[in-house]
Design a protein around this motif. Structure first.
Motif, PDB file in Angstrom:
ATOM      1  N   UNK A 156      10.142   3.051   3.012  1.00  0.00           N
ATOM      2  CA  UNK A 156       9.766   1.649   3.048  1.00  0.00           C
ATOM      3  C   UNK A 156       8.590   1.397   3.979  1.00  0.00           C
ATOM      4  N   UNK A 157       7.576   0.725   3.475  1.00  0.00           N
ATOM      5  CA  UNK A 157       6.408   0.384   4.257  1.00  0.00           C
ATOM      6  C   UNK A 157       5.358   1.466   4.358  1.00  0.00           C
ATOM      7  N   UNK A 158       5.614   2.638   3.757  1.00  0.00           N
ATOM      8  CA  UNK A 158       4.659   3.736   3.881  1.00  0.00           C
ATOM      9  C   UNK A 158       3.570   3.706   2.811  1.00  0.00           C
ATOM     10  N   UNK A 159       3.804   2.952   1.735  1.00  0.00           N
ATOM     11  CA  UNK A 159       2.770   2.746   0.713  1.00  0.00           C
ATOM     12  C   UNK A 159       2.121   4.047   0.254  1.00  0.00           C
ATOM     13  N   UNK A 160       2.938   5.041  -0.091  1.00  0.00           N
ATOM     14  CA  UNK A 160       2.412   6.286  -0.650  1.00  0.00           C
ATOM     15  C   UNK A 160       1.593   5.945  -1.900  1.00  0.00           C
ATOM     16  N   UNK A 161       0.353   6.426  -2.004  1.00  0.00           N
ATOM     17  CA  UNK A 161      -0.468   6.084  -3.169  1.00  0.00           C
ATOM     18  C   UNK A 161       0.174   6.563  -4.473  1.00  0.00           C
ATOM     19  N   UNK A 162       0.303   5.657  -5.422  1.00  0.00           N
ATOM     20  CA  UNK A 162       0.858   5.980  -6.741  1.00  0.00           C
ATOM     21  C   UNK A 162      -0.271   6.155  -7.748  1.00  0.00           C
ATOM     22  N   UNK A 163      -0.066   7.077  -8.679  1.00  0.00           N
ATOM     23  CA  UNK A 163      -0.944   7.292  -9.819  1.00  0.00           C
ATOM     24  C   UNK A 163      -0.085   7.245 -11.077  1.00  0.00           C
ATOM     25  N   UNK A 164      -0.655   6.781 -12.152  1.00  0.00           N
ATOM     26  CA  UNK A 164      -0.022   6.911 -13.466  1.00  0.00           C
ATOM     27  C   UNK A 164      -0.700   8.058 -14.208  1.00  0.00           C
ATOM     28  N   UNK A 165       0.126   8.959 -14.713  1.00  0.00           N
ATOM     29  CA  UNK A 165      -0.373  10.081 -15.501  1.00  0.00           C
ATOM     30  C   UNK A 165      -0.078   9.828 -16.964  1.00  0.00           C
ATOM     31  N   UNK A 166      -0.901  10.372 -17.843  1.00  0.00           N
ATOM     32  CA  UNK A 166      -0.615  10.170 -19.257  1.00  0.00           C
ATOM     33  C   UNK A 166      -1.493  10.997 -20.156  1.00  0.00           C
ATOM     34  N   UNK A 167      -1.093  11.022 -21.419  1.00  0.00           N
ATOM     35  CA  UNK A 167      -1.879  11.708 -22.448  1.00  0.00           C
ATOM     36  C   UNK A 167      -2.011  10.819 -23.683  1.00  0.00           C
ATOM     37  N   UNK A 179      -2.721  -2.019 -11.849  1.00  0.00           N
ATOM     38  CA  UNK A 179      -3.801  -1.816 -10.890  1.00  0.00           C
ATOM     39  C   UNK A 179      -3.690  -0.518 -10.132  1.00  0.00           C
ATOM     40  N   UNK A 180      -3.320   0.555 -10.851  1.00  0.00           N
ATOM     41  CA  UNK A 180      -3.148   1.864 -10.238  1.00  0.00           C
ATOM     42  C   UNK A 180      -4.191   2.842 -10.771  1.00  0.00           C
ATOM     43  N   UNK A 181      -4.525   3.857 -10.018  1.00  0.00           N
ATOM     44  CA  UNK A 181      -5.425   4.898 -10.548  1.00  0.00           C
ATOM     45  C   UNK A 181      -4.738   5.646 -11.679  1.00  0.00           C
TER      46      UNK A 181
END
Length: 363
Positions: A156-167, A179-181
């Motif tokens: 909580x509160x660490x805001x680990x960067x999230x990415x969406x992966x896909x094909x 609004x994610x990379x």
């Protein structure tokens, strides 16, 4: 200059063990850090004898603990296999141990076959809940709210960067909406690459994590001293994709002199289609291949996969790639004395902004 990163499947080669593969990955990431690669990701796969990264968070901790600056992360965690709380706790722990260096890429595929899926006790319908699970995970990593009943500790509160992966276009539109990379798996599923990138850029909505769209694409690269040597090394990847077509994946095989003796014409078509964006050759061939791919896609970063049987040859491939793409080398200084500065490498800060990534500025 475009930032380059590495996707390492922690490959188990024929005659070796998963322990060997893990040790090789640690050696590789240390070279990658020295060479100026931006990040180093490993991926969740299950029931695959040729891949040793099933316990993805554990592997990330091992790799981050053996390095000092390079970003380390998941490319990715197959979120429907897990509860968002468990992943928030795992990556919150990693972020607590290695602050500012952890990435969390998320996919919705199982990362295994049907038997593996059943062994994971996974409900196939969970994939339909992927957008909700991403939102739940995001909330668990956000600052804790007053009265919040469920907390990830740590997390909580660490805001680990999230990415969406896909094909496919599904992931690109989800990443745009949140609004994610976005990272596209064009290293094995290239068909929807251009459409997915266009939709992501067109539909992107700014978020607290990201002001502007940021795209990474996977690409297979094998570099060697000559085109002929690189093409021979590349036959390991061609065999691996042929084995996928046959439904018999396994340990990575040594290169062969004539790949046409290994695959059938039909298998060649299928495997070559998955390897559509592979860049294979000597330094100049790789340089030109990178230029063409970057110009066609206008991606912000490349995630490189180098499937080479011999570990030393794999290290050398990444060295050549770094010399070609991560440094400015003047032709008239290639023969300079050992004490002279031959390469200028830009290292981006771990918390680099989008503009830093686009312009190549850093420390």
């Amino acid at each position: 200059m475009i930032p380059l990163s590495i996707l390492d499947l922690v490959p188990v080669t024929a005659g070796a063990t998963p322990r060997d593969a893990l040790h090789n990955s640690l050696d590789l990431i240390r070279h990658a850090e020295r060479l100026g690669y931006r990040r180093f990701w490993v991926a969740e796969h299950h029931n695959m004898t040729g891949i040793a990264s099933a316990a993805t968070a554990v592997v990330i901790g091992y790799l981050a603990g053996g390095t000092t600056a390079i970003r380390v992360g998941a490319g990715g965690i197959m979120l429907p296999n897990h509860s968002p709380l468990v992943i928030a706790e795992q990556f919150g722990t990693l972020e607590s141990l290695y602050p500012g260096r952890i990435d969390l890429g998320l996919g919705r595929a199982p990362g295994t076959d049907q038997r593996g899926l059943r062994a994971l006790r996974r409900d196939p319908l969970r994939a339909d809940e992927f957008p909700q699970d991403v939102q739940e995970l995001r909330a668990l990593l956000a600052p804790v709210q007053p009265g919040q009943a469920i907390q990830a500790v740590p997390g909580g509160g660490l805001n680990v960067p999230l990415w969406i992966l896909g094909s496919s276009t599904f992931g690109s539109q989800l990443a745009a909406h949140l609004g994610l990379p976005y990272a596209f798996a064009s290293h094995f599923a290239p068909d929807a690459l251009m459409e997915a990138l266009a939709l992501y850029r067109m539909q992107f909505q700014p978020s607290r994590q990201l002001d502007l769209p940021y795209v990474m694409a996977g690409v297979n690269i094998v570099a060697a001293e000559t085109d002929a040597e690189a093409r021979r090394l590349f036959t390991t990847a061609q065999q691996a994709f042929t084995n996928l077509v046959r439904g018999r994946p396994g340990p990575q095989q040594p290169p062969v002199d004539d790949i046409d003796e290994y695959w059938t014409p039909s298998e060649k078509v299928q495997a070559s289609r998955m390897l559509k964006y592979a860049i294979v050759g000597g330094p100049e061939t790789v340089r030109e291949g990178l230029r063409r791919f970057a110009a066609a896609t206008e991606v912000d970063e490349l995630m490189v996969v180098t499937n080479v049987y011999d570990h030393a040859a794999r290290i050398r491939s990444y060295e050549i790639l770094a010399e070609v793409a991560l440094s400015n080398v003047d032709d008239d200084r290639r023969g300079c004395s050992p004490g002279a500065t031959r390469l200028r490498t830009v290292r981006l800060k771990p918390d680099a902004t989008y503009d830093d990534l686009r312009t190549g500025t850093g420390d």
